[in-house]
Design an enzyme around this catalytic site. Structure first.
Site, short mmCIF file in Angstrom:
data_model
loop_
_atom_site.label_atom_id
_atom_site.label_comp_id
_atom_site.label_asym_id
_atom_site.label_seq_id
_atom_site.Cartn_x
_atom_site.Cartn_y
_atom_site.Cartn_z
N ARG A 302 0.81 -1.22 0.00
CA ARG A 302 0.00 0.00 0.00
C ARG A 302 0.84 1.27 0.00
NH1 ARG A 302 -5.03 -0.37 2.74
NH2 ARG A 302 -4.06 -2.10 3.86
N CYS A 370 -26.24 -2.71 -7.09
CA CYS A 370 -27.50 -3.01 -6.40
C CYS A 370 -27.26 -3.57 -5.02
CB CYS A 370 -28.34 -3.95 -7.25
SG CYS A 370 -29.03 -3.08 -8.62
N TYR A 399 -5.17 -1.97 -3.54
CA TYR A 399 -6.29 -2.85 -3.17
C TYR A 399 -7.65 -2.40 -3.70
CZ TYR A 399 -2.67 -4.59 -0.01
OH TYR A 399 -1.50 -5.07 0.51
#
Ligand code: LLP
Length: 440
Positions: A302, A370, A399
């Site tokens: 990250r 949805c 990510y």
């Protein structure tokens, strides 16, 4: 200092405001890029990635033995990115045959690759051996026999690390802890498991035991858990040394916390890596390893790519719910960024086409999928968005695409790399045909 001080360490280093109040990244107008390639789109700023890579290598540069920085490719794995990492002298942590194949495809130096995973398949081990990866990081006892046998059959000797579990619960989201006592990763240092594992490896002539690996989790903002884990690892290594098994290499993993929100305390991930490296030396010496400090590798994922990535969406509708929030619906959501839904991750946003407008109120950024949980941001202060505006979410480089899905059969976004005023399409948007390409 970033030209957008509020977004320091969150947005790409090159992010700034250009003509017409448009967001510029890598010298490219984000509004133009979105027009040209459509939305949702992910932009990566090459300069930010290279700067982070260099800073991390510098951070461990003073280490008294060999020190490597291995990019954890699970954060985002794409050919162009691995090429950049290779050019920057980085190593690589891969966790699957897929990631290894992408690395091999760009001829990533194999010696600098470590192959991880808590359940590598026979096929994956075969691939790792065939590609001659630098290290296989063994996770469990079953894997030892499997890898040793496969290596022997090929007539090779594979260098390995053993992943140990130091039983340290780092302060982070539960799903992001990987070194707590009850974890599926590694062999326990609190029982005989790790010692048994090293013993089994040492008995196999097709395996070359080099040392230990642990990774305690992700988004870790404090140094203490590393100290605890290192102390346990070296205490264990002392026992190994007494059995004639020197600790030649050590990897304390990655997991350095990055900043997502302006309200997050600024973090210096590179300084943290430096601290960890210093701490390794200190703890090694305390345990009698002075003069025999192991080679070091760290594995940030990250921290190398998060702030380099920007997700850009187009607003389709703005709906004020009576007595509720105002939902700004964008053309992406949980299919390209599952992190808010999976970990309650929080983000900030800007309107890329109206950077100079003042914030007027608080809005929710809703995805288009949805599911009620498909909310990218619950609260963000913005100028009042209108359909057609571009919502840009920084700190989107790690990510997101790596975990993207085709939920609701959404084609995954295109990816553009920006550098020196040039926007380069590195991944085209998926098409409807792609969505059924593998159906038989
Ligand atoms: N090394 C190992 C063995 C790992 O398992 C990981 C991450 C890393 C290094 C890199 O950690 P980083 O520096 O990126 O924190 N999907 C989650 C993160 C999962 C991390 C898994 N392992 C998220 O979106 O936050």
């Amino acid at each position: 200092m970033s030209p957008l001080p509020r977004l320091e360490g969150i947005a790409p280093d090159t992010a700034t405001v250009g003509p017409g109040g448009h967001l510029l990244v890598g010298g490219c107008d984000v509004v133009d890029v979105a027009l040209r390639y459509g939305t949702p789109i992910y932009l990566y700023d090459e300069a930010t990635i290279r700067a982070r890579a260099r800073a991390f290598r510098e951070a461990v540069g003073g280490y008294p033995a060999r020190a490597a920085v291995q990019y954890a490719a699970k954060a985002y794995c794409a050919p162009w990115l691995l090429r950049v990492m290779a050019e920057e002298g980085m190593g690589l942590d891969v966790v699957s045959g897929g990631e290894l194949q992408v690395a091999a495809g760009v001829d990533f130096p194999r010696e600098r690759i470590s192959f991880h995973g808590n359940n590598k398949t026979g096929e994956e081990l075969e691939l790792a051996l065939r590609e001659r990866v630098g290290r296989v990081v063994i996770d469990n006892l079953d894997e030892i026999d499997r890898l040793a046998t496969q290596a022997a059959e090929r007539g090779t000797r594979q260098a390995v690390l053993l992943r140990v579990n130091p039983a340290v619960a780092a302060r982070t989201h539960e799903h992001l802890q990987t070194g707590a006592a009850d974890s599926k990763f590694g062999l326990s240092l609190s029982s005989d498991d790790a010692a048994t594992g090293v013993g089994m490896i040492a008995e196999r002539s097709s395996l070359d035991f080099r040392g230990l690996h642990f990774h305690i989790g992700s988004q870790i903002g404090e140094i203490e858990p590393y100290r605890e884990a290192l102390d346990r690892a070296f205490r264990f290594a002392r026992g190994l040394r007494d059995r004639g098994l020197p600790l030649r290499e050590l990897s304390p993993g990655g997991g350095y916390r990055v900043r997502y929100l302006p309200s997050d305390t600024p973090v210096d991930t590179v300084a943290m890596a430096h601290e960890v490296a210093k701490m390794v030396v200190e703890i090694a010496e305390r345990h009698g390893f002075a003069g025999a400090v192991p080679d070091l590798s760290i594995e940030p994922g990250r921290a190398l790519v998060a702030s380099a990535g920007l997700a850009v969406y187009r607003v389709g509708s703005v709906k004020a719910v009576p007595g509720g929030r105002t939902y700004v619906a964008v053309d992406g959501g949980m299919a390209d960024n599952i992190r808010p839904t999976a970990y309650g991750a929080e983000y900030t946003a800007v309107l890329a086409n109206r950077m100079t407008h003042a914030a007027e109120a608080t809005f929710a950024i809703a995805g288009r999928y949805c599911e009620s949980g498909d909310i990218l941001i619950r609260e963000v202060r913005l100028p009042r968005p209108r359909p057609g505006d571009l919502v840009a979410i920084p700190a989107s480089g790690a990510y997101h695409l790596a975990m993207a899905s085709n939920y609701n059969l959404a084609p995954r976004p295109a990816v553009v790399v920006v550098a020196d005023g040039v926007a380069r399409l590195v991944r085209r948007r998926e098409t409807y045909a792609d969505l059924v390409a593998t159906e038989v």
